[in-house]
Design a protein around this motif. Structure first.
Motif, short mmCIF file in Angstrom:
data_model
loop_
_atom_site.label_atom_id
_atom_site.label_comp_id
_atom_site.label_asym_id
_atom_site.label_seq_id
_atom_site.Cartn_x
_atom_site.Cartn_y
_atom_site.Cartn_z
N MET A 1 27.18 31.23 43.88
CA MET A 1 27.01 32.68 43.74
C MET A 1 26.65 33.28 45.10
N VAL B 1 26.51 37.29 47.60
CA VAL B 1 26.55 38.75 47.69
C VAL B 1 27.30 39.13 48.96
N GLN C 1 28.07 38.29 42.99
CA GLN C 1 27.19 38.96 42.03
C GLN C 1 26.96 40.42 42.36
N GLN C 2 26.97 40.76 43.64
CA GLN C 2 26.60 42.12 44.03
C GLN C 2 27.24 42.45 45.38
N LYS D 1 29.38 44.54 40.59
CA LYS D 1 28.41 45.60 40.81
C LYS D 1 28.39 46.02 42.29
N LYS E 1 20.51 41.44 47.53
CA LYS E 1 19.75 40.39 46.85
C LYS E 1 18.59 40.96 46.03
N ILE F 1 19.76 41.77 42.32
CA ILE F 1 20.23 40.74 41.39
C ILE F 1 19.13 40.41 40.37
#
Length: 296
Positions: free
Chosen positions: A1, A3, A62-63, A104, A293, A296
């Motif tokens: 995972m 970002v 994730q972001q 996201k 971060k 999340i």
């Protein structure tokens, strides 16, 4: 995972992603060549897709966090005004990108991304008030309270460059007269060089002329502008950065001397915690990754 952090500037778009706490695959591309007016969302989505395809195809993103040189709405959903990039005003960029990418996306002012990185690098605690003053083309300003950026009612908090100076009559790029940017910005320094030191390059300006009356006045103007915020907030820490502060020969001792002169006595003048940012092209991306971060 992982970002992704993105720093959108008037000249370049910079992108990178996190790998075990370190920036990886830092890329810089031209803003003008890659963001087309009327197709901002489509162009940026394609840039991100291409980046993910080349560098993150085996990772789950994730972001995404994007730093924008703009006034954003208080909820950070809408770009209200971007002075130096055509076609970005009044776009709900994060939401539009999320629809296309399925990831996201968060927006924040670019200067806040710089401060997120500087706060990390300088090991500044979240508790209390921290401010960042970045003298580049204009006057960038970040105000953090207990580790979070101050947005304000309309999202426009921290416009230190547009504090009106008493008696100021110079025209600012924002349309008002006498804003502090007219006296303490990078574009003001260019005017000084062209008028008073035409034979000197910008890189050598402070090396050769830092003791000149006009450049000492210019440094004093930076201190005056900074102290208008320092005297109100009494911050726990102050970070100075930006291209001007990082110029060769910039007189930091003079700046600190003038900060003491203009700061309220005995406090905050007697207890100023001043730090300096090292201006690097990936600072905004690293700050965006840190910000991502936190979401999340």
């Amino acid at each position: 995972m992982s970002v992704i952090g993105i720093d959108i500037g008037g000249t370049n778009i910079r992108i990178g992603h996190d790998c075990n706490g370190k920036l990886k695959d830092f890329v810089k591309i031209s803003t003008k060549e890659n963001l087309k007016e009327g197709k901002i969302v489509e162009c940026l989505a394609n840039i991100i897709k291409k980046y993910i395809g080349e560098y993150c195809k085996d990772e789950e993103i994730q972001q995404i966090a994007i730093g924008i040189p703009a006034t954003l709405s208080a909820d950070r959903k809408e770009i209200l005004q971007v002075p130096n990039i055509k076609g970005m005003n009044n776009i709900r960029l994060g939401e539009e990108l999320e629809k296309v990418l399925g990831i996201k996306v968060a927006l924040e002012r670019d200067v806040h991304m710089l401060y997120f990185w500087d706060k990390y690098e300088q090991k500044i605690a979240d508790d209390g008030i921290g401010i960042g003053i970045y003298i580049g083309t204009g006057v960038g300003n970040a105000i953090f309270i207990n580790g979070k950026p101050l947005a304000g009612k309309d999202g426009a908090a921290g416009e230190l460059g547009h504090i009106p100076m008493i008696g100021g009559k110079e025209q600012c790029g924002c349309g008002n007269l006498g804003c502090s940017e007219c006296y303490a910005s990078g574009w003001k320094l260019v005017q000084i060089k062209d008028k008073c030191f035409p034979e000197t390059t910008m890189n050598e300006l402070f090396v050769k002329h830092s003791n000149s009356h006009i450049l000492r006045e210019y440094v004093d103007a930076i201190a005056c502008v900074a102290c208008s915020e320092i005297n109100i907030l009494n911050p726990d820490s102050i970070i100075f950065g930006g291209g001007v502060i990082n110029m060769k020969g910039f007189p930091k001792e003079l700046l600190e001397e003038r900060l003491y002169v203009h700061a309220r006595k005995p406090y905050p003048a007697e207890n100023l915690d001043i730090k300096y940012s090292v201006d690097k092209p990936d600072n905004g991306v690293k700050g965006a990754i840190i910000f991502a971060k936190t979401l999340i």
